[in-house]
Design an enzyme around this catalytic site. Structure first.
Site, short mmCIF file in Angstrom:
data_model
loop_
_atom_site.label_atom_id
_atom_site.label_comp_id
_atom_site.label_asym_id
_atom_site.label_seq_id
_atom_site.Cartn_x
_atom_site.Cartn_y
_atom_site.Cartn_z
N ASP A 44 0.82 -1.23 0.00
CA ASP A 44 0.00 0.00 0.00
C ASP A 44 0.85 1.27 0.00
O ASP A 44 0.69 2.14 0.88
CB ASP A 44 -0.94 0.03 1.21
CG ASP A 44 -1.71 -1.25 1.41
OD1 ASP A 44 -2.03 -1.91 0.41
OD2 ASP A 44 -2.00 -1.60 2.57
N GLU A 216 -11.67 -1.17 -2.97
CA GLU A 216 -10.93 -0.40 -1.96
C GLU A 216 -9.81 0.37 -2.64
O GLU A 216 -9.75 0.47 -3.87
CB GLU A 216 -10.35 -1.33 -0.89
CG GLU A 216 -9.44 -2.43 -1.38
CD GLU A 216 -9.09 -3.43 -0.29
OE1 GLU A 216 -9.66 -3.35 0.82
OE2 GLU A 216 -8.25 -4.31 -0.55
#
Length: 335
Positions: A44, A216
């Protein structure tokens, strides 16, 4: 036969050697490298930021991981942003007891860098997004400013995976969301870095399969009069079996509607493929978490891949040269 003087031969030889040296240097120069798996093993990654010739990214991990680089390929671990869990987390997300922060993002506005980060527990909707500030990017100088937005189970959204950006009028916004009811965006007060007074989160994207499905890791990138929305579909965290892929749409307005290339609204499950589940050569699987740095030598895309073959399956950051087609849609440049 044409004869050349020794002076002409020497001149041509020197020129050829110069061109060869130039070509080698060009291939090694950061600005010419078009697509690269880096040596940064991080999940991420945030949008990449640059200060005084040094690049920085932040990622999921204990206390928010932070890394620096001078060439966008080789990265140095600079330790956690938070040595201990921020104070607000114990009440907002008591299940997260080990200072595990998720999916940070960063942007400079109002005279400071603002780092947004999230705390949750896997599969839970009880989550929160906080913000820390720093005027220099000194890895030891972050000041936590507390919670920005959170999602108790009474709410329809999940406050993880923040993306902070500034619109064409200088107004900061935050997009966020994971699973549950989809992706949202909310206006941010530039002075406090927190939710603007009276601001209400607006839904901008969902996954087509009920109940709302796998979506997401949103990112909204302002460019050339458009706001480009990127989202992840599929599952993360399963190594080579991860199904992550990246979809996109765009809008003239921050709050949408964001339409894909076929004109379908991402709020209704639209989304044109930007990066498919795996690279064509099979070397990496599961791209996620888009960020874009508009640098002097071009536009640079940051993502991670859930699985990298030459990194023994580790999650690995990539930095790719980004280009734009004649219709204004982004794509990764071919090496």
């Amino acid at each position: 036969m044409i004869r050349m003087s020794s002076r002409s031969v020497d001149a041509r030889s020197v020129k050829n050697r110069s061109l060869a040296i130039f070509a080698i240097c060009a291939l090694l120069a950061p600005g010419v490298l078009r697509a690269a798996e880096t040596d940064c093993l991080v999940r991420d990654p945030s949008t990449m930021v640059k200060q005084d010739g040094t690049y920085w990214i932040y990622g999921t991990g204990r206390g928010v991981q932070q890394f620096s680089s001078t060439d966008r390929l080789h990265w140095t671990d600079r330790g956690p942003v938070f040595a201990v869990r921020p104070a607000w987390v114990s009440e907002a997300v008591p299940e997260n007891r080990h200072n595990n922060a998720w999916a940070p993002d960063i942007h400079y506005f109002h005279g400071q860098y603002h780092l947004y980060y999230s705390y949750s527990s896997f599969g839970s909707q009880r989550s929160g997004i906080g913000v820390a500030t720093n005027s220099t990017l000194d890895p030891r100088a972050w000041v936590d400013r507390g919670v920005v937005v959170q999602s108790p189970t009474s709410q329809g959204f999940n406050t993880i995976d923040p993306c902070i950006f500034v619109d064409f009028h200088g107004q900061p916004w935050l997009s966020f969301g994971s699973y549950f009811s989809g992706i949202y965006v909310v206006k941010i007060d530039p002075e406090s870095g927190k939710t603007a007074a009276g601001a209400v989160p607006v839904k901008i994207a969902t996954h087509p399969s009920p109940p709302y499905g796998d979506i997401e890791a949103s990112a909204i990138i302002p460019h050339d009069g458009w706001y480009y929305l990127f989202v992840n579909w599929g599952s993360c965290c399963q190594g080579e079996k991860s199904t992550y892929n990246i979809r996109m749409g765009r809008s003239k307005n921050v709050t949408g509607p964001f339409l894909d290339k076929d004109g379908k609204d991402l709020k209704d499950g639209g989304g044109t493929i930007f990066l498919d589940n795996k690279k064509s050569d099979g070397s990496e699987v599961g791209p996620g978490h888009v960020g874009v740095l508009f640098d002097k030598d071009g536009d640079w895309l940051t993502t991670h891949y859930e699985w990298a073959k030459d990194k023994s399956g580790a999650t690995t950051a990539n930095v790719d040269k980004l280009t734009w087609d004649r219709d204004g849609w982004p794509r990764v440049a071919t090496p």
